[in-house]
Design an enzyme around this catalytic site. Structure first.
Site, PDB file in Angstrom:
ATOM      1  N   ASP A 177      -5.273   9.349   9.421  1.00 17.34           N
ATOM      2  CA  ASP A 177      -3.913   8.951   9.776  1.00 17.34           C
ATOM      3  C   ASP A 177      -3.490   9.483  11.136  1.00 17.34           C
ATOM      4  O   ASP A 177      -3.805  10.610  11.514  1.00 17.34           O
ATOM      5  CB  ASP A 177      -2.929   9.431   8.704  1.00 17.34           C
ATOM      6  CG  ASP A 177      -3.128   8.717   7.384  1.00 17.34           C
ATOM      7  OD1 ASP A 177      -3.337   7.491   7.420  1.00 17.34           O
ATOM      8  OD2 ASP A 177      -3.087   9.370   6.334  1.00 17.34           O
ATOM      9  N   GLU A 225       0.854  -1.180   0.000  1.00 19.97           N
ATOM     10  CA  GLU A 225       0.000   0.000   0.000  1.00 19.97           C
ATOM     11  C   GLU A 225       0.896   1.239   0.000  1.00 19.97           C
ATOM     12  O   GLU A 225       1.773   1.369   0.853  1.00 19.97           O
ATOM     13  CB  GLU A 225      -0.880  -0.032   1.241  1.00 19.97           C
ATOM     14  CG  GLU A 225      -2.116   0.820   1.165  1.00 19.97           C
ATOM     15  CD  GLU A 225      -3.016   0.607   2.373  1.00 19.97           C
ATOM     16  OE1 GLU A 225      -4.174   1.016   2.295  1.00 19.97           O
ATOM     17  OE2 GLU A 225      -2.562   0.062   3.397  1.00 19.97           O
TER      18      GLU A 225
END
Length: 267
Positions: free
Chosen positions: A60, A49
């Site tokens: 995040d 990824e």
């Protein structure tokens, strides 16, 4: 480079759980990112990824946010990331899954964005802030270009919503292991086992577990609970950013081999 679905099918035939490392493109620089992708591919990663740095990465945690900030400050942009992937994708075995927020897709235009990433050799796409209700157009256009768009299931998702996501998700289903943002945690919450079981009742598509998977015992745990993939992000990003680029590359290679070993059935 095989498709995401074919990669999972091959692993399932061998009775193996996939390892999916995550890296932020451009941290510390794109040349190091390219070297890191090669290292991960050679060290047991089944899929990789690759995060496109974004200025407002809501999903995040601090490690990946900091990496995105550093990459942006160095001038890393989507076009440069795709140039790097174009050069690299013929060299590696592991399918590349692009991780990006929807805003860059919207501004470029869905059709143009998808055509560009397909030409670069990207095989999968994860858009964490893409609502299920608005996903159909992207999913259809991506499928026409051979790109599989993986949707996320949150721990708070109802069983009805889980079923809808499982029906539409392509390649695999991304099960978020915890509420909140990505990051390294001390343990995997037990309810992940129940969420995997809930998904198994409605789909036979592969299930990848991410967010908070940062140790070999975490990866082994989600495999034992029935997951088809362990997705590890912050722990790789953190190791790559420590020390010199060569030290970081060595660290992620060692960590990748250790994680993959933990996922082998005879470990």
């Amino acid at each position: 480079m095989t498709s995401v679905s074919d990669c999972f099918a091959q692993l399932r035939d061998r009775g193996q759980c996939a390892l999916i490392p995550f890296l932020t493109a451009g941290d510390p620089d794109l040349a190091t990112t390219a070297s890191a992708l090669r290292q991960l591919d050679a060290s047991g990663a089944d899929l990789i990824e690759l995060g496109v740095p974004y200025s407002d990465p809501l999903a995040d945690g601090p490690v990946i946010q900091a990496a995105a900030t550093r990459a942006l400050q160095r001038g890393t942009r989507l076009d440069q990331v795709l140039e790097m992937v174009t050069e690299l994708s013929p060299e590696i075995r592991a399918p590349i899954i692009l991780f990006t927020y929807y805003n860059p897709i919207y501004h470029r235009g869905v059709a143009e964005f998808l055509q560009q990433i397909a030409k670069a050799g990207v095989r999968g796409l994860v858009v964490p802030d893409l609502p299920l209700e608005e996903s159909e157009n992207l999913l259809q256009q991506a499928a026409d270009l051979g790109i599989e768009v993986t949707l996320l299931v949150a721990p708070t998702s109802s069983k009805e919503r889980i079923e809808k996501i499982a029906l539409r998700s392509q390649g695999f289903i991304y099960l978020v292991s915890t509420t909140g943002v990505t990051g390294m945690r001390t343990k995997v919450e037990n309810r992940v086992q129940d969420l995997i079981a809930d998904l198994r009742q409605v789909t036979d598509k592969p299930i990848g577990v991410g967010f908070g998977i940062s140790r070999t015992e975490h990866a082994r745990q989600v495999m034992d609970w029935g997951a088809d993939a362990a997705i590890v992000g912050s722990a790789f990003v953190n190791r790559l950013s420590e020390g010199s680029p060569s030290q970081g590359l060595s660290a992620i290679s060692t960590f990748c081999r250790s994680l993959k070993s933990s996922l082998l059935l005879d470990a």
